[in-house]
Design an enzyme around this catalytic site. Structure first.
Site, PDB file in Angstrom:
ATOM      1  N   LYS A   1       0.836  -1.196   0.000  1.00  0.00           N
ATOM      2  CA  LYS A   1       0.000   0.000   0.000  1.00  0.00           C
ATOM      3  C   LYS A   1       0.877   1.255   0.000  1.00  0.00           C
ATOM      4  O   LYS A   1       0.731   2.142  -0.839  1.00  0.00           O
ATOM      5  CB  LYS A   1      -0.947  -0.006   1.206  1.00  0.00           C
ATOM      6  CG  LYS A   1      -1.924   1.145   1.231  1.00  0.00           C
ATOM      7  CD  LYS A   1      -1.421   2.241   2.146  1.00  0.00           C
ATOM      8  CE  LYS A   1      -2.314   3.473   2.051  1.00  0.00           C
ATOM      9  NZ  LYS A   1      -1.807   4.551   2.896  1.00  0.00           N
TER      10      LYS A   1
ATOM     11  N   ASP B   1      -6.012   0.360   0.631  1.00  0.00           N
ATOM     12  CA  ASP B   1      -6.089   0.547   2.074  1.00  0.00           C
ATOM     13  C   ASP B   1      -7.454   0.084   2.544  1.00  0.00           C
ATOM     14  O   ASP B   1      -8.207  -0.533   1.799  1.00  0.00           O
ATOM     15  CB  ASP B   1      -5.837   2.007   2.439  1.00  0.00           C
ATOM     16  CG  ASP B   1      -6.799   2.911   1.712  1.00  0.00           C
ATOM     17  OD1 ASP B   1      -7.968   2.534   1.536  1.00  0.00           O
ATOM     18  OD2 ASP B   1      -6.385   4.005   1.308  1.00  0.00           O
TER      19      ASP B   1
END
Length: 221
Positions: A127, A146
């Site tokens: 991420k 996320d």
DNA sequence: ATCCCGAGGG
DNA sequence: CCCTCTGGAT
């Protein structure tokens, strides 16, 4: 109930991106990002916190330790003290200092513009690496998944239920069904949408622009 | 009380 | 797979 084809998912996912793009337009990164190093540190600090909270501490942080070389020599305790208003400040301080040390030792003081290398840095997963590559270097080879992107992908059933708690697999699912041109916009636009409408606790389905194509829509009343 | 713009470790 | 780290927001 026959399983939905990838083509059907793709059509829905593209429509989602088109609508959110029309609604929000190009969304900027709200974190300060003067250079890839500062961006990396800011993203590292942003877990479980808002960008506003991060932006409050980064000026103090970079005033004391402006570069990878400087931060590599910082004491973890001093960094922790500076970022204490953020969640997880101890582990974040440790990761920031150790990442800076590795950037100096292994990458000549430059944040690597490469996914495989980025995820070797302490505190950096896919991420964070996706955001750094994307915003810092303009390289789009993945989607930063996320908690918002993950939640929305699953509410829209673009990723199987079995991947609900595995954002890495959700990312692979999205990469498979979404054409590359949409990848870059997903993170910021879906997050903005997630905060405004499709929040974790009480999604505002009655005012949601995607309600007609969402399998999880709940009818008001 | 409960959840969050995650990642590391058990 | 699960847990932990943490302060702030709601």
């Amino acid at each position: 109930m026959p399983r939905e084809t990838n083509a059907a998912k793709r059509e829905r996912a593209v429509e989602v991106c088109e609508r959110l793009n029309r609604r929000y337009g190009p969304v900027e990164c709200f974190l300060d990002h003067e250079n890839p190093f500062r961006l990396l540190i800011a993203v590292l600090l942003s877990a479980q916190t808002t960008d506003a909270q991060v932006n409050k501490v980064t000026p103090k942080l970079f005033a004391q330790w402006p570069t990878p070389e400087a931060m590599a020599g910082a004491s973890v305790a001093d960094v922790a003290d500076t970022i204490k208003s953020l969640g997880f400040y101890k582990s974040k301080a440790k990761h920031a200092v150790e990442a800076a040390q590795m950037i100096v030792a292994d990458y000549g003081g430059e944040v690597p513009a490469d996914m495989k290398e980025l995820v070797k840095l302490p505190g950096v997963g896919r991420k964070t690496a996706n955001i750094v590559l994307n915003v810092g270097y303009g390289i789009v080879e993945g989607i930063a998944v996320d908690t918002h992107v993950n939640r929305i992908a699953h509410r829209l059933m673009l990723s199987p239920k079995t991947h609900a708690k595995e954002p890495l697999k959700t990312e692979q699912d999205l990469l498979k069904i979404l054409p590359h041109e949409y990848w870059e916009s997903v993170n910021h636009q879906w997050i903005t949408f997630g905060r405004e409408i499709c929040d974790a606790r009480k999604p505002k389905c009655d005012e949601c622009p995607l309600a007609d194509l969402c399998p999880s829509v709940r009818v008001a009343g």
